[in-house]
Design a protein around this motif. Sequence first.
Motif, mmCIF file in Angstrom:
data_model
loop_
_atom_site.group_PDB
_atom_site.id
_atom_site.type_symbol
_atom_site.label_atom_id
_atom_site.label_comp_id
_atom_site.label_asym_id
_atom_site.label_seq_id
_atom_site.Cartn_x
_atom_site.Cartn_y
_atom_site.Cartn_z
ATOM 1 N N GLY A 1 38.744 12.394 -44.977
ATOM 2 C CA GLY A 1 37.682 11.505 -44.546
ATOM 3 C C GLY A 1 38.104 10.060 -44.636
ATOM 4 N N LEU B 1 23.330 18.908 -42.411
ATOM 5 C CA LEU B 1 23.939 17.607 -42.682
ATOM 6 C C LEU B 1 22.845 16.545 -42.618
ATOM 7 C CD1 LEU B 1 27.198 17.963 -40.613
ATOM 8 C CD2 LEU B 1 27.030 17.625 -43.089
ATOM 9 N N PRO B 2 22.885 15.554 -43.456
ATOM 10 C CA PRO B 2 21.840 14.524 -43.446
ATOM 11 C C PRO B 2 22.004 13.604 -42.252
ATOM 12 C CG PRO B 2 23.541 13.952 -44.992
ATOM 13 C CD PRO B 2 23.899 15.301 -44.477
ATOM 14 N N PRO B 3 20.922 12.940 -41.852
ATOM 15 C CA PRO B 3 21.065 11.924 -40.803
ATOM 16 C C PRO B 3 21.981 10.826 -41.318
ATOM 17 C CG PRO B 3 18.780 12.453 -41.219
ATOM 18 C CD PRO B 3 19.574 13.063 -42.323
ATOM 19 N N GLU B 4 22.539 10.063 -40.358
ATOM 20 C CA GLU B 4 23.484 9.017 -40.750
ATOM 21 C C GLU B 4 22.806 8.006 -41.667
ATOM 22 O OE1 GLU B 4 25.725 7.915 -37.262
ATOM 23 O OE2 GLU B 4 26.254 6.014 -38.231
ATOM 24 N N ARG B 5 23.447 7.723 -42.756
ATOM 25 C CA ARG B 5 23.064 6.712 -43.726
ATOM 26 C C ARG B 5 21.666 6.923 -44.333
ATOM 27 N NH1 ARG B 5 26.452 2.768 -44.141
ATOM 28 N NH2 ARG B 5 28.226 2.742 -42.739
ATOM 29 N N TYR B 6 21.266 8.176 -44.330
ATOM 30 C CA TYR B 6 19.959 8.497 -44.916
ATOM 31 C C TYR B 6 20.010 8.357 -46.424
ATOM 32 C CZ TYR B 6 16.116 11.540 -46.325
ATOM 33 O OH TYR B 6 14.994 12.049 -46.889
ATOM 34 N N ILE B 7 18.957 7.773 -47.007
ATOM 35 C CA ILE B 7 18.910 7.689 -48.470
ATOM 36 C C ILE B 7 17.888 8.714 -48.943
ATOM 37 C CG2 ILE B 7 18.146 6.276 -50.387
ATOM 38 C CD1 ILE B 7 19.376 3.922 -49.142
ATOM 39 N N GLU C 1 28.298 2.078 -53.018
ATOM 40 C CA GLU C 1 27.342 2.464 -51.981
ATOM 41 C C GLU C 1 27.636 3.884 -51.515
ATOM 42 O OE1 GLU C 1 25.402 1.550 -47.789
ATOM 43 O OE2 GLU C 1 27.469 0.965 -48.112
ATOM 44 N N VAL D 1 19.699 20.347 -47.562
ATOM 45 C CA VAL D 1 20.583 19.379 -46.901
ATOM 46 C C VAL D 1 21.698 18.982 -47.856
ATOM 47 C CG1 VAL D 1 20.694 17.127 -45.796
ATOM 48 C CG2 VAL D 1 18.625 18.505 -45.579
ATOM 49 N N ARG E 1 28.021 10.370 -51.486
ATOM 50 C CA ARG E 1 26.836 10.363 -50.623
ATOM 51 C C ARG E 1 27.244 10.731 -49.203
ATOM 52 N NH1 ARG E 1 23.088 6.517 -48.366
ATOM 53 N NH2 ARG E 1 24.419 4.723 -48.751
ATOM 54 N N LEU F 1 26.589 8.909 -45.707
ATOM 55 C CA LEU F 1 27.394 7.759 -45.287
ATOM 56 C C LEU F 1 28.500 8.184 -44.330
ATOM 57 C CD1 LEU F 1 27.060 4.844 -46.136
ATOM 58 C CD2 LEU F 1 28.847 5.177 -47.830
ATOM 59 N N TYR F 2 28.810 9.487 -44.341
ATOM 60 C CA TYR F 2 29.957 9.969 -43.552
ATOM 61 C C TYR F 2 29.536 10.990 -42.516
ATOM 62 C CZ TYR F 2 31.998 7.571 -47.432
ATOM 63 O OH TYR F 2 32.288 6.612 -48.360
ATOM 64 N N ASP G 1 28.542 10.564 -39.573
ATOM 65 C CA ASP G 1 29.109 10.345 -38.227
ATOM 66 C C ASP G 1 30.559 10.823 -38.176
ATOM 67 O OD1 ASP G 1 29.964 8.386 -39.975
ATOM 68 O OD2 ASP G 1 29.962 6.774 -38.472
#
Lengths: 459, 227
Positions: free
Chosen positions: B80, B106-112, B159, B191, B213, B216-217, B219
Amino acid sequence: HRSPLNDFQRLRATELLAAPAAPLLLLPEPGSAEQCARRCAASRTCRAFHHDRQGQLCQLLPWTQHSPHVQLQKNIHYDLYQKKDYLRDCIVADGTSYRGTRATTEKGLRCQHWQATTPHDHRFLPSPRNGLEENYCRNPDRDKRGPWCYTVDPNIRHQSCGIKKCEDAVCMTCNGEDYRGTVDHTESGTECQRWDLQHPHKHPYHPNKYPDKGLDDNYCRNPDSSERPWCYTTDPEREREFCHIRLCTEKRPRTPNITTSCFRGKGESYRGRVNVTVSGIPCQRWDAQTPHRHHFVPEKYPCKDLQENYCRNPDGSEAPWCFTSRPTIRIAFCFQIRRCPDELDTQECYHGRGQHYHGHISKTRKGITCQPWAAQAPHVPQISPITHPEAHLEENYCRNPDNDSHGPWCYTMDPRTPFDYCAIKPCSGNTVPSILENADTVAFEQCGRRDERLQLKGR
Amino acid sequence: IVGGQPGNSPWTVSIRNRAGMHFCGGSLVKEQWVISTRQCFSSCDADLVGYEVQLGTLFKDPGPGDPDQQTIPIARIVCGPSESQLVMLQLARPATLNTRVALICLPPERYIVPAGTLCEIAGWGETRGTGDGSMLNVARLPVLAHGECHAALRGRLKESELCTAPLRAGVGACEGDYGGPLACLTADCWVLEGVITPSRVCARTDQPSLFIRVSLYADWIHKVMKM
């Protein structure tokens, strides 16, 4: 229980190409590699054979790669088996089976052709069976000193050729993990079993599974970091045995690229002093046999630096490890030791996501050259100057045409790596904000569902 | 897993070396893709001939007769972005999905992931006597707010990391779990919010646990699978 293949050296995906003038007299015949070997051994003229693994066919050959006007060529359809005696440049026992092509004596005198009777008349004349070819060194009378020849010097009738014994020809360093010599007998003289056969002993060390351990033919090797090279034997009663290989006498090689505060690759060169496992359990000293008995005795592994109870990797595992001082946990990896950074230093930086980077860096962070954006090989691009005309996809410079949040990237010239990020870092103070705090707007498909009953049962 | 109990986590895979030994965990995100941690692999162009993932069984070393076990060779490793410590492993063939083998979302991009979300870690790693090491163990951990964690770690939180709250009972990942999932329940689906990476101590009671996290990755993960 020895396989007829024991007399042969295998070259994968290779064929022997002879000069067109030498027609092949024999047609391919059906058979396994072992059946081919048996046929070749029985033939007076056969010295090698092609084995077509798919078609289970074999083609006997009267020459080897050392024969004149013959050359090796890659061919995925064949495995080439050649009689070891014709390939070795060393001797086994007294060398009567030597069929190499050395033609000078130990003093450097040229040998007289066996066919010739001048300057020295003699009675060892060539025949289809006795191997007295050309003017190659041979041992037709079982001379204890090994192969010899008549010389072209009228004053010196014959002289020994001084060919080394195989067990002395190639020495080993450390524990012989890198030994690639051709000794194929154990220290008691028992012949070794081929690594690519499962009889008489079944074993886990398949050559295909361990491509980096040099598990060729039935040569002594050390795939499991034993104290020295060994092999499975052709004796059903004895599964495996060490081989006698000469230890190199010149200075022990320095361990390359020693690290102490981090580890690189598998950590075989790690020489730091971490001596606890990730969960804080102290490691057992290497020179102790309690609570865990083991064979990694420091004296027997001088190159592995098995000092105190430091995490080390003496056997090519995934990372430095140690025996633990807890009886219930035999070994543990020391994954808490940091990996050394293995990326190129970067000269340039990019802002934001690097969409507007138009520099000329054209290497990935691992140092692989970028593929030109307009090229179709080694990777067929989904993004190209045609699909993204506005993205300045020039030459093979790093770019970010798809607004990748991790910065400029490129397709690479490494067939195994379609794309990778470049040796460019974000300029300092350059963070992209995270978003999406509430879960309501999130939806998922065909994933993340399980049979919760199974969870409750836990059985 | 320390402080867990045997459970079902159909996306958690066992990663095994040429000797067939389990050495790290991973998560099945596509039939032919597993996510794990860089720390477990010697290099980004390691020759993984002989390495395999094992899925579909709760046992670390199942007997030959286990009907649901799938063992699939690893064909390729993709590292990565630099700071991610993530790797993606392409399997030689797709896994067969069934009640024992499932994909994790997989989580959405940059989801917190919101603080307090119910999450769990899973693995066949060291239990330190709190469970059966021969079985897949699962433990529940609540997400700790980024700010709170940042303060607890005296500003050392990156982050690219997310935290779970320490539990007085001592719950957490340990040796052999690295690369495994921190799975969180969101919109009724599990997720992959975090990946377990080595920490200095297992199951600390006085400090949050850290995970990479994944959002963050997200994408990069999609890009690799698409490319």
